[in-house]
Design an enzyme around this catalytic site. Structure first.
Site, PDB file in Angstrom:
ATOM      1  CE  LYS A  49       7.001   7.435  -7.456  1.00  0.00           C
ATOM      2  NZ  LYS A  49       6.970   8.816  -6.981  1.00  0.00           N
TER       3      LYS A  49
HETATM    4  C1  R5P Z   1      10.123   9.093  -5.105  1.00  0.00           C
HETATM    5  O1  R5P Z   1       9.534   8.254  -4.571  1.00  0.00           O
HETATM    6  C2  R5P Z   1       9.799  10.470  -4.752  1.00  0.00           C
HETATM    7  O2  R5P Z   1       8.441  10.541  -4.475  1.00  0.00           O
HETATM    8  C3  R5P Z   1      10.206  11.415  -5.784  1.00  0.00           C
HETATM    9  O3  R5P Z   1      10.410  12.639  -5.177  1.00  0.00           O
HETATM   10  C4  R5P Z   1       9.234  11.584  -6.885  1.00  0.00           C
HETATM   11  O4  R5P Z   1       8.461  10.447  -7.104  1.00  0.00           O
HETATM   12  C5  R5P Z   1       9.958  11.820  -8.124  1.00  0.00           C
HETATM   13  O5  R5P Z   1       9.068  12.012  -9.158  1.00  0.00           O
HETATM   14  P1  R5P Z   1       9.641  12.098 -10.605  1.00  0.00           P
HETATM   15  O6  R5P Z   1      10.725  11.077 -10.697  1.00  0.00           O
HETATM   16  O7  R5P Z   1       8.493  11.781 -11.495  1.00  0.00           O
HETATM   17  O8  R5P Z   1      10.150  13.479 -10.791  1.00  0.00           O
END
Ligand code: R5P
Length: 299
Positions: A211
């Site tokens: 990711k």
């Molecule tokens: C990061 O790795 C965590 O999983 C975050 O809590 C999450 O991915 C954040 O998602 P977004 O930035 O799309 O709100």
């Protein structure tokens, strides 16, 4: 490290002397997940729950923010939100606490289980993490993959890599893939050089899925990474811009999105989840997906 550090300070384009063979499509394989031809049946089964065998892509809904931020905006009531969105997404990315307490186990969705922990928004330094979930609990929860935050380029880099490789080793014993998450701390570089380096390092250490963030020169980042990259959503953007980011990422070699705030903080989260799914799985461009979003929102 001096060269790496200085080359990461100012981005001037990923080294034009490097040849990522952008004109050559990835080699033909017998399995729909990049780089995973040679893994065992159980690992392929889990990867196929994550990555749709028809599109080759995935839509992960990230709602693991609470392990750092508490009841953050849009995630105040997971028991209300998640049942509304579950049918539109492929993967629930969450903590074990959220899953066990708020998510019915009847949705039959893949789970990307947040397995690291160690700091909150109250901490001065959020890079210091430990493995917070052992492999037995990941098996009990039927995780399709285990997510480990990786803070490269920080003082805590070695510890963070240790968390990653320990999780990969444990996952490999039971055919559970590891999702290596490229973390970006306040003090860290956020340029294509960094993302190219970080995604490749994490893949070489054995993570089956990465990711990372969408960035300039993204097609070189994906070309240089031997396993699928899913992009992180990041801070809330206007819905049309979030769809453009998703569209560009997929067009430039991402195999999905792992999106949180840009879905659950959208004016209409359900319409947004459906619109992102159109981009991820059905080849919609950003304009068509935004029109679809507006249309769904009216209903
Ligand atoms: C990061 O790795 C965590 O999983 C975050 O809590 C999450 O991915 C954040 O998602 P977004 O930035 O799309 O709100």
């Amino acid at each position: 490290m001096a060269d790496a550090e200085s080359s990461l300070k100012e981005y001037t384009g990923i080294d034009p002397n490097k040849n990522f063979h952008l004109d050559v499509p990835p080699g033909k394989t017998n399995f729909h997940v990049k780089g995973m031809d040679n893994v065992d049946w159980g690992m392929k089964d889990r990867l196929s729950r994550i990555f749709n065998p028809k599109s080759g892509n995935t839509l992960m809904l990230a709602f693991d923010h609470g392990y750092i931020m508490g009841a953050s905006t849009g995630l105040e009531r997971l028991d209300v939100l998640i049942p509304e969105l579950a049918e539109d997404i492929d993967v629930l990315m969450a903590t074990r606490g959220a899953l066990r307490s708020c998510v019915p186990p009847t949705f039959n969705k893949a789970v990307a289980l947040r397995c690291t922990a160690g700091s909150t928004v109250l901490s001065e330094d959020v890079t210091k993490e430990i493995i917070g979930v052992d492999i037995e609990d990941a098996i009990r929860i039927n995780a399709s993959c285990m997510a480990v935050q990786t803070f490269l380029g920080t003082e805590d880099e070695k510890n963070s890599i240790e968390n990653l490789v320990k999780t990969i080793n444990a996952g490999n014993k039971y055919n559970i893939p590891t999702l290596g998450v490229v973390a970006v701390g306040k003090q860290m570089a956020r340029n294509p050089q960094f993302f190219s380096l970080a995604t490749r390092v994490i893949a070489e250490l054995g993570a089956q899925i990465i990711k990372s963030y969408y960035c300039e020169d993204f097609e070189k980042v994906t070309a240089g990474c031997p396993v699928p990259i899913v992009i992180a959503g990041g801070k809330k953007l206007p819905e049309n811009e979030a769809l453009t980011m998703a569209y560009q990422a997929i067009s430039e070699g991402a195999h999905g999105v792992d999106m949180g705030r840009n879905i659950f903080q959208a004016e209409d989260p359900k319409a947004m989840a459906k619109a992102v799914a159109k981009v991820v799985h059905e080849g919609y461009n950003d304009k068509a997906a935004y029109e679809f979003y507006l249309d769904m929102k009216k209903r």
